[in-house]
Design a protein around this motif. Sequence first.
Motif, PDB file in Angstrom:
ATOM      1  N   GLY A   1      -0.040   8.445-129.289  1.00 17.35           N
ATOM      2  CA  GLY A   1      -1.144   7.844-130.022  1.00 17.35           C
ATOM      3  C   GLY A   1      -1.787   6.651-129.343  1.00 17.35           C
ATOM      4  N   HIS A   2      -2.406   5.796-130.185  1.00 14.35           N
ATOM      5  CA  HIS A   2      -3.113   4.604-129.726  1.00 14.35           C
ATOM      6  C   HIS A   2      -4.260   4.967-128.788  1.00 14.35           C
ATOM      7  CE1 HIS A   2       0.895   3.292-130.943  1.00 14.35           C
ATOM      8  NE2 HIS A   2       0.318   2.189-131.334  1.00 14.35           N
ATOM      9  N   ALA A   3      -5.122   5.867-129.257  1.00 16.93           N
ATOM     10  CA  ALA A   3      -6.276   6.264-128.456  1.00 16.93           C
ATOM     11  C   ALA A   3      -7.236   5.085-128.325  1.00 16.93           C
ATOM     12  CB  ALA A   3      -6.993   7.427-129.129  1.00 16.93           C
ATOM     13  N   ALA A   4      -7.745   4.870-127.115  1.00 15.66           N
ATOM     14  CA  ALA A   4      -8.720   3.796-126.863  1.00 15.66           C
ATOM     15  C   ALA A   4      -9.912   4.414-126.138  1.00 15.66           C
ATOM     16  CB  ALA A   4      -8.084   2.687-126.038  1.00 15.66           C
TER      17      ALA A   4
ATOM     18  N   VAL B   1     -10.400   8.113-122.463  1.00 10.73           N
ATOM     19  CA  VAL B   1      -9.504   7.766-123.571  1.00 10.73           C
ATOM     20  C   VAL B   1      -8.177   7.242-123.020  1.00 10.73           C
ATOM     21  CG1 VAL B   1      -8.509   8.505-125.768  1.00 10.73           C
ATOM     22  CG2 VAL B   1     -10.495   9.722-124.862  1.00 10.73           C
TER      23      VAL B   1
ATOM     24  N   LYS C   1      -8.913   1.129-132.218  1.00 12.78           N
ATOM     25  CA  LYS C   1      -9.536   0.636-130.980  1.00 12.78           C
ATOM     26  C   LYS C   1     -10.999   1.056-131.028  1.00 12.78           C
ATOM     27  CE  LYS C   1      -5.288  -0.004-129.198  1.00 12.78           C
ATOM     28  NZ  LYS C   1      -4.640  -0.092-130.514  1.00 12.78           N
TER      29      LYS C   1
ATOM     30  N   GLY D   1     -10.618   4.834-131.874  1.00 13.29           N
ATOM     31  CA  GLY D   1      -9.348   5.448-131.495  1.00 13.29           C
ATOM     32  C   GLY D   1      -8.286   4.967-132.456  1.00 13.29           C
ATOM     33  N   ASP D   2      -7.260   5.757-132.709  1.00 13.42           N
ATOM     34  CA  ASP D   2      -6.273   5.343-133.714  1.00 13.42           C
ATOM     35  C   ASP D   2      -4.843   5.714-133.334  1.00 13.42           C
ATOM     36  OD1 ASP D   2      -5.980   8.063-134.185  1.00 13.42           O
ATOM     37  OD2 ASP D   2      -6.429   7.970-136.320  1.00 13.42           O
ATOM     38  N   PHE D   3      -3.952   5.342-134.214  1.00 14.76           N
ATOM     39  CA  PHE D   3      -2.567   5.777-134.167  1.00 14.76           C
ATOM     40  C   PHE D   3      -2.194   6.241-135.570  1.00 14.76           C
ATOM     41  CE2 PHE D   3       1.865   4.814-135.193  1.00 14.76           C
ATOM     42  CZ  PHE D   3       2.487   5.656-134.294  1.00 14.76           C
TER      43      PHE D   3
ATOM     44  N   ASN E   1       3.545  11.730-133.565  1.00 13.25           N
ATOM     45  CA  ASN E   1       2.583  10.654-133.322  1.00 13.25           C
ATOM     46  C   ASN E   1       1.265  11.222-132.822  1.00 13.25           C
ATOM     47  OD1 ASN E   1       4.409   8.645-133.998  1.00 13.25           O
ATOM     48  ND2 ASN E   1       5.252   8.601-131.939  1.00 13.25           N
ATOM     49  N   HIS E   2       0.193  10.624-133.293  1.00 11.76           N
ATOM     50  CA  HIS E   2      -1.132  11.076-132.877  1.00 11.76           C
ATOM     51  C   HIS E   2      -2.010   9.912-132.461  1.00 11.76           C
ATOM     52  CE1 HIS E   2      -0.401  15.074-134.585  1.00 11.76           C
ATOM     53  NE2 HIS E   2       0.168  14.424-135.580  1.00 11.76           N
ATOM     54  N   GLY E   3      -2.966  10.223-131.605  1.00  6.38           N
ATOM     55  CA  GLY E   3      -4.018   9.271-131.255  1.00  6.38           C
ATOM     56  C   GLY E   3      -5.304  10.049-131.121  1.00  6.38           C
ATOM     57  N   TRP E   4      -6.086  10.019-132.203  1.00  6.04           N
ATOM     58  CA  TRP E   4      -7.346  10.763-132.198  1.00  6.04           C
ATOM     59  C   TRP E   4      -8.516   9.832-131.892  1.00  6.04           C
ATOM     60  CZ3 TRP E   4      -4.425  12.024-136.983  1.00  6.04           C
ATOM     61  CH2 TRP E   4      -3.753  13.254-136.882  1.00  6.04           C
TER      62      TRP E   4
END
Lengths: 103, 259
Positions: free
Chosen positions: A43-46, A62, B118, B135-137, B237-240
């Motif tokens: 996770g923690h996409a930026a 990303v 983010k 962007g997230d978690f 866990n994800h980060g979309w």
Amino acid sequence: MLFQTVILAATCAASALANDSGDVFDRPFRVSAGERWIDVDIGHAAPLFIDWDGDGLRDLLVGQFGEGKLRIYRNVGTASRPKFNEDFALFQTRKGLGSIPSG
Amino acid sequence: MIEGDVFFAPNLGGESVLAFGKAQRITADGAEIRVGGDAGPLAVDWDGDGRADLLTGDGMGAVWYYRNTGRDDKGLPILAKGVEIIPGFTREEQMAAYQDGEADPEGHRIKRPGFRTKVHAADWNGDGRLDLLVGDFQSTSGAAPELTDEMRAERDRLTARQQELMPRYSECWKKLDQLLRARLGVEPNAQLTDEQQKKWGELYSEVMKEVEGFEALQTEFEEIWQELAKLQVPRFNHGWVWVYLRQLPETAAGEESGR
């Protein structure tokens, strides 16, 4: 709590989201690459949306938590309809993989 | 603890050579900015008045907007009070999101960004207005494993053992902290500098050996975690990357009158 519930109900009912800044947003959607949502490691996409390869179309960069890597999705769509394939490149420097400390 | 303060470090170099001065806290409406962790600031002209505004993410999933209203006598931006342009979660909602028992490993039931947002602002659809990329978690749960009576008993045994070991384990961490601070010459409760944190990381495994029984405990804990993971609901866990398209003013007005 009641106030929050009312707000939540209101935003769920409306098709668009308004806020105190005067901005109105459409309901959010997740960006896909190919048939699937972009979903980065741990996770923690930026995200950053800029023309990375200089073809006049903005691409999607990303960052991710997993090993501090940066994914580069080239835009294969148009300026008004960005589109990305499932394949992505990882940011490289002259010394190899470009990454930052994570964790 | 990830605090969520926002700092500004002036570029004292030029465009080709960057050299940053001392970081200072950014204020808005007279108070230092502190969001709910993971601020991730972005300077961007959000309202299109030619001045760079400030957007930040937030540990609790919000996006904040601080409008630039002009310059102070030092030439620095004067920011208005933050506006939560994307609302964050409350603690209760956060807990609910985490404990939601329904299996949804791929997150199809999730309709908005999660946590530690983010932010990036860019015109996504070419209509000339900046849109919001977030962007997230988030973490989702999978299906609960089907447990036999033996597996359930094993799960309970491991959980009980974990609880039994916990006081000794935290005692070991305290001792490690004391030893490391003594080595680095840092007072018991003082904040560590970046340099000290780096040394801490280097010395950590060596000093751990000096705390009696710590290594064995650590190994046992790791084994318990691994075994327990097989007997519990799996988490993913994800980060979309989410896109909030910003409506044009006339569209927005139409939306208002349409209600």
